[in-house]
Structures are given as C-alpha cells and as structure tokens.
Design an enzyme around this catalytic site. Structure first.
Site, PDB file in Angstrom:
ATOM      1  N   ASP A 117      -8.311   1.971   7.667  1.00 35.57           N
ATOM      2  CA  ASP A 117      -7.190   2.713   7.945  1.00 35.57           C
ATOM      3  C   ASP A 117      -6.671   2.624   9.368  1.00 35.57           C
ATOM      4  O   ASP A 117      -7.145   1.709   9.810  1.00 35.57           O
ATOM      5  CB  ASP A 117      -7.383   4.133   7.408  1.00 35.57           C
ATOM      6  CG  ASP A 117      -6.944   4.440   6.084  1.00 35.57           C
ATOM      7  OD1 ASP A 117      -5.896   3.825   5.579  1.00 35.57           O
ATOM      8  OD2 ASP A 117      -7.443   5.228   5.391  1.00 35.57           O
ATOM      9  N   GLU A 122       0.760  -1.146  -0.137  1.00 35.34           N
ATOM     10  CA  GLU A 122       0.078  -0.002  -0.061  1.00 35.34           C
ATOM     11  C   GLU A 122       0.919   1.245   0.027  1.00 35.34           C
ATOM     12  O   GLU A 122       0.498   2.268  -0.462  1.00 35.34           O
ATOM     13  CB  GLU A 122      -0.821   0.018   1.138  1.00 35.34           C
ATOM     14  CG  GLU A 122      -2.079   1.076   1.338  1.00 35.34           C
ATOM     15  CD  GLU A 122      -1.517   2.472   1.946  1.00 35.34           C
ATOM     16  OE1 GLU A 122      -2.318   3.259   2.042  1.00 35.34           O
ATOM     17  OE2 GLU A 122      -0.116   2.462   2.231  1.00 35.34           O
ATOM     18  N   GLU A 123       1.989   1.187   0.678  1.00 37.35           N
ATOM     19  CA  GLU A 123       2.719   2.409   1.155  1.00 37.35           C
ATOM     20  C   GLU A 123       3.364   2.828  -0.370  1.00 37.35           C
ATOM     21  O   GLU A 123       4.011   3.941  -0.613  1.00 37.35           O
ATOM     22  CB  GLU A 123       4.030   2.053   1.950  1.00 37.35           C
ATOM     23  CG  GLU A 123       3.422   1.731   3.408  1.00 37.35           C
ATOM     24  CD  GLU A 123       2.516   3.119   4.247  1.00 37.35           C
ATOM     25  OE1 GLU A 123       2.669   4.047   3.462  1.00 37.35           O
ATOM     26  OE2 GLU A 123       2.301   2.830   5.320  1.00 37.35           O
TER      27      GLU A 123
HETATM   28  C1  LIG Z   1      -4.216   1.756   5.988  1.00 37.49           C
HETATM   29  O1  LIG Z   1      -4.699   0.412   5.226  1.00 37.49           O
HETATM   30  C2  LIG Z   1      -6.036   0.719   4.487  1.00 37.49           C
HETATM   31  C3  LIG Z   1      -6.384  -0.657   3.998  1.00 37.49           C
HETATM   32  O2  LIG Z   1      -5.451  -1.256   3.148  1.00 37.49           O
HETATM   33  C4  LIG Z   1      -5.505   1.638   3.231  1.00 37.49           C
HETATM   34  O3  LIG Z   1      -6.449   1.929   2.714  1.00 37.49           O
HETATM   35  C5  LIG Z   1      -5.017   2.756   3.974  1.00 37.49           C
HETATM   36  O4  LIG Z   1      -4.411   3.726   3.197  1.00 37.49           O
HETATM   37  C6  LIG Z   1      -3.872   2.683   4.830  1.00 37.49           C
HETATM   38  N1  LIG Z   1      -3.600   3.798   5.713  1.00 37.49           N
HETATM   39  C7  LIG Z   1      -2.268   4.337   5.816  1.00 37.49           C
HETATM   40  C8  LIG Z   1      -2.443   5.772   6.453  1.00 37.49           C
HETATM   41  O5  LIG Z   1      -1.305   3.618   5.794  1.00 37.49           O
HETATM   42 ZN   LIG Z   2       1.744   4.681   5.763  1.00 32.97          ZN
END
Ligand SMILES: *[C@@H]1O[C@H](CO)[C@@H](O)[C@H](O)[C@H]1NC(C)=O
Ligand SMILES: [Zn+2]
Ligand SMILES: *[C@@H]1O[C@H](CO)[C@@H](O)[C@H](O)[C@H]1NC(C)=O
Ligand SMILES: *[C@@H]1O[C@H](CO)[C@@H](O)[C@H](O)[C@H]1NC(C)=O
Ligand SMILES: *[C@@H]1O[C@H](CO)[C@@H](O)[C@H](O)[C@H]1NC(C)=O
Ligand SMILES: *[C@@H]1O[C@H](CO)[C@@H](O)[C@H](O)[C@H]1NC(C)=O
Length: 504
Positions: A330, A301-302
C-alpha cells in the site's frame, strides 16, 4: 456472475518457459538486495511519475492518457532479459449518467449527482424525510411505502440506506450530503446488504437537503427523481512481470496499483508502491532466485480492486496452485506515516481470512522492522485491498501499509514520530498528493521491507504451507465479461484507505 471452471490464461502461458538468470549471479539474499536500493532512485522515479501526471491534467486515473503513459513507463523499466512481461487487458463497464434530476414541489434541485450502481429510472411520488440516518429498519415508518425517502448522509454506507429504504417499501431514495464538499457516490452491490436489488437513488447537496427537511417537517411533498444512464465499456490493463529464473511452480507474487484517483496525481497513493516494485524488480536482476517472483502492477484499484480481481478471477486452478503467496504494498511513503502490517494470523484483529501462511508473512515483516531498528503495528487483515482476490482462491497474503486519511494517535506518535491528531496522509486522494507529499525515509524503509520478503521467499519457502490443497475457484467471471466498479470494496480499516469517502 456466471460460474465457469478452469479458465486458462493464455497470456501467462509463456511465463512457464524457464530461462537461466544471468550467468554467475549469486543467489538472492536480503541484505545484498537491500544494499542495491537507493533513495535517490526512488526520488527520481517519483519525479518521473509526477511529470506523467502533470503532462496529463494532473491525474493518472485508469482509462486516462496519464494511466496509459504510466503503464508504458513501467514496462520500459523492467529488464526484458530477466522477466517475461505481459500486459493483461481487461474491460470495465462504467456508468455514464445522461440525466439526473430531483424535483421537489416543482423546484428542480441544482446540486444533484447520480450513483454508480442502482437502477435506471424515474420515480414520481410523495417525498418524506426519514429521521436518524436511515441505516436501520426501525428508522422507516410504515408510511414510507410507495414514497420517496429523503435520508441524511452518515453513520453507514449508501448501500445500506438504500437496502433498508427499499426493504421498508420506499419507491425511491434521495440522500443529502452532510458535508459541503461534493462527491461522486457509489452504492456497491445489493448482495452486500442482503437485498436482491436497489431502488432508484439520487444524491443532493447539503444546503438543498437541509432546506427540504426544514420545509416538509413530518409532512410530504410531491417529487420526481430521475437517474438515467448508460454503460460505457473502457479498456485498461495490468502489467505482470515474472522472473524467467526460479521454480515456475512456486511463484511469489507482489502487487501495487498503478492508477490514481481522478482528483490527483497519486504519488503516495499508489505511486509509491508502483515505484518500490520497479526498483526492487530492477535490483533483483543482479541475483538469481530459487522461486519465481511475479511483480504485478494492478489497474483500477481505486474503483474497487478491479485489476487484481480480474487477474484472480481469470486464473486457472492449475495456475493458482503455483502461487505460493501474495505480497501487497500500500501507500509506502505517507508523510505522517506509521509502519503497519496486515495481521495475517488474526492475533489482534479477528479475521475470517487469517491463516498459517498469512501469519508467517506477517512475521517476516515484523522481523524486518525489528532488524531494521524500527517498530511496527498490526492493521486489520480484512480483505479490503488488492490481496482480496488471492485470499478468495486460497492464496495466503500479507503486506505493509503506511496509513491514509486515518488520524495518528498519541500512542502512534510515540512509536513513529510525526504528529498525533493529524491524518497519516493529509493529501490522501487530493491534488497535493505529489512528490512533496512523500516521506522518503519511510519510503526507502518500505521498499526495503518489500525487498526483504522477496529475497527471503525467493531463496526459500521452507516451512511455508505449500503446496496447498486444491483451491475453490468461485466466484468466476467469463472471459471478456467487463468488470463493474464497486468502490465499497477498496477500503482499509482503522488506518483509512481508498474509496472510503465515496461510499459513505
Ligand atoms: C495501494 O496499492 C495496493 C496494492 O495494489 C492496494 O492493495 C492498496 O489498496 C492501495 N492503497 C491505497 C490506499 O490506494
Ligand atoms: Zn487511493
Ligand atoms: C443503526 O445503524 C447504525 C449503523 O449501522 C448503528 O451504528 C446503530 O447502532 C443502529 N441503531 C439502532 C437503533 O439500531
Ligand atoms: C445480512 O444477513 C446476515 C444473516 O442474517 C447478517 O448476519 C448480516 O449482518 C446482514 N448484513 C447486513 C449488511 O445487513
Ligand atoms: C435507462 O433508461 C433510459 C430511458 O428509458 C434508456 O434510454 C436507457 O437505455 C436505459 N439505460 C440502461 C442502462 O438500461
Ligand atoms: C473489450 O470490449 C470490446 C468491446 O465491447 C471487445 O471488442 C473486446 O474484445 C473486449 N476486450 C477484452 C480484453 O475483454
């Protein structure tokens, strides 16, 4: 990106085989499911996850041993008699710089970073300093044509500066930092900025940049910039666990991301979503469901929502049609939290993504917080999170977010307590995002909000717009085509969020 129709996901085919839930298990109910969730379990899981990071150089970033161990750890905990558990492997193409340099008037600069994205190459030309922040066409004099533009960081994304410099005819770009903290910068993709390609770009430190600007004034100096790199293909994986019970043609998906940033253990971001899903998935096994529940733990995701985008860009039209909604969780335990809910009906923040279905999901979460004696606020439903890929294929989405590096307002302090004027999560994307960085009261509330939505929709989707008209499935990716990091994608609106710092 090539377009391919109707890719079948073979790894998910087996989840279509229905199996009965535990004999005699009662139909899931929100109150009962919430009652079997324990704060002590959340604490224990957070400690386990932190230990994985500690044993792996303090990080659980994708591609690292800490991330692979995180995946093994999640899989070990999902009851296999209740869920079909799949690992969906995919490749990511990573930019590895071989040589980055900025030489100005014969002097090699020492704090130089290459961008992810942008062309590979060397440019030798006079360098001139651009006034303002180089975000607008009007910032660039005609004389920039064929030269290297030196631009200050700030006010808009790196990609926008690159596109505007390129459109003005610059041959290359050097962006200098507006902050002493170094960063690994990312350009995103040129189409976001209405250009077909970027120009060669490098990033230099604040002190060096200001010294050059001072030295050249409105004149120019000879310069050579080099950004030479190759691509490494690295494997990572999503974990997808679908209940064996429940209607396999009406699936509720829920997602959290499993990777941290390289800088830290990521216990709030996004260990908290990962942990909440594990605990809800375990608790659910005491019940039966009418509609199937699919828990997804996304990777990478990052680096731009890569795991969820991989999933949604490889799903077949037939499989997409079976997904009722996507719930997205999140950071669920921010120390200076607020309870924010994606504004799915666009009533507060106008959004092209707003829909009836997403509005109903929003209402479900609003109702939960009211029932739990708490308050909530809407947050932008802007597609800048793992639910984006689902919206792209026409699947409604919603979720809860407790705030990242954004600053709590006075008004939010009145609603949620905590400290106004301070970030929701002062450890966001840092080494201190560990087990002490969680508000466990908020964490159990967030986990219960997840359980409530899962229980409600696992029981019934009456009144929800489903089935939907057939989805448009574009853009599609080819099977095996690697995903390209794009940090500009994974950021939130006013409450902050992932990747914001890297890209602007
Ligand atoms: C946390 O995880 C959610 C679900 O995968 C994602 O949509 C979200 O961007 C993440 N938030 C952060 C701040 O990393
Ligand atoms: Zn993050
Ligand atoms: C220049 O661009 C920035 C960021 O996109 C914007 O806020 C600002 O209003 C623009 N200024 C002008 C003069 O166009
Ligand atoms: C791209 O072009 C469209 C249409 O002209 C415009 O609305 C949009 O603001 C532009 N985007 C950027 C980032 O310049
Ligand atoms: C970048 O250019 C260098 C030198 O010309 C070359 O060796 C390298 O393969 C190029 N990288 C890519 C990704 O094309
Ligand atoms: C990942 O890339 C490797 C090497 O390029 C390839 O052999 C493999 O099949 C790819 N795996 C996936 C899941 O795309």
């Amino acid at each position: 990106m090539k377009s391919t129709a109707l890719l079948i996901l073979p790894t998910l085919a087996s989840s279509l085989v229905a199996a009965a839930p535990a004999p005699g298990a009662p139909l899931v109910e929100s109150n009962k499911l919430r009652r079997v969730l324990y704060r002590s379990n959340l604490e224990a899981r957070a400690t386990e996850l932190f230990n994985i990071a500690k044993l792996n150089k303090g990080t659980r970033a994708w591609g690292t041993p800490g991330h692979w161990e995180t995946l093994d750890w999640i899989e070990r905990q999902i009851p296999k008699d209740y869920y079909n558990v799949e690992r969906q492997y995919f490749n990511i193409s990573r930019t590895v710089h071989d040589e980055v340099s900025v030489t100005v008037d014969g002097v090699a600069q020492t704090q130089v970073n290459g961008f992810t994205g942008g062309p590979n190459g060397t440019v030798s030309a006079p360098l001139i300093a651009i006034p303002n922040f180089g975000c607008n066409a009007s910032d660039y004099p005609a004389s920039v044509a064929g030269k290297i533009a030196l631009v200050h960081r700030g006010s808009c994304n790196f990609g926008q500066k690159n596109a505007r410099a390129g459109t003005a005819g610059a041959a290359g770009l050097v962006i200098w930092n507006n902050d002493p903290t170094p960063l690994t910068p990312t350009l995103g993709t040129p189409d976001l900025y209405n250009v077909t390609e970027f120009i060669v770009a490098l990033f230099i430190g604040q002190a060096e940049g200001s010294a050059i600007v001072e030295k050249i004034g409105t004149g120019s100096v000879p310069a050579t910039i080099k950004s030479l790199f190759h691509f490494d293909i690295d494997l990572t994986a999503n974990i997808i666990a679908t209940t064996k019970g429940g209607n396999q043609n009406a699936i509720i998906t829920s997602g959290a991301h499993t990777d941290s940033v390289p800088a830290g253990p990521g216990i709030n971001d996004n260990g908290s979503g990962t942990i909440a899903q594990i605990e809800v998935a375990k608790a659910l096994t005491k019940f039966s469901v009418n509609n199937a529940i699919r828990f997804c733990w996304w990777a990478a995701e990052e680096d731009g929502l890569l795991g969820s985008e991989y999933y949604t860009s490889h799903i077949s039209a037939a499989e997409a049609a079976k997904i009722v909604m996507n719930l997205n969780f999140d950071m669920l335990a921010s120390p200076n939290y607020l309870y924010s809910i994606y504004d799915g009906d666009g009533s507060t923040f106008a959004s092209p993504y707003a829909s009836t279905g997403s509005g109903l999901i929003e209402q479900t979460f609003i109702d939960f917080f009211v029932e739990d004696g708490k308050t909530s606020v809407p947050t932008e439903f802007d597609g800048r999170s793992d639910y984006d890929g689902f919206l792209q294929v026409g699947i409604p989405a919603g979720g809860v977010f407790m705030g990242a590096e954004g600053i709590k307002t006075e008004e939010e302090q009145k609603l949620f307590g905590g400290t106004a004027g301070k970030p929701y999560d002062h450890c966001y994307h840092q080494a201190c995002d560990d087990t002490n960085n969680l508000d466990y009261g908020a964490f159990i509330t967030g986990t219960k909000s997840m359980a409530d939505a899962i229980a409600k929709y696992g029981r019934s989707i009456e009144g929800f717009p489903f089935p939907r008209p057939a989805a448009k499935l574009t853009p599609r990716r080819l099977e095996g085509e690697p995903m390209i990091p794009n940090r500009a994608k994974g950021k939130h609106g006013k409450h902050g969020g992932c990747s914001q710092r890297q890209e602007a």
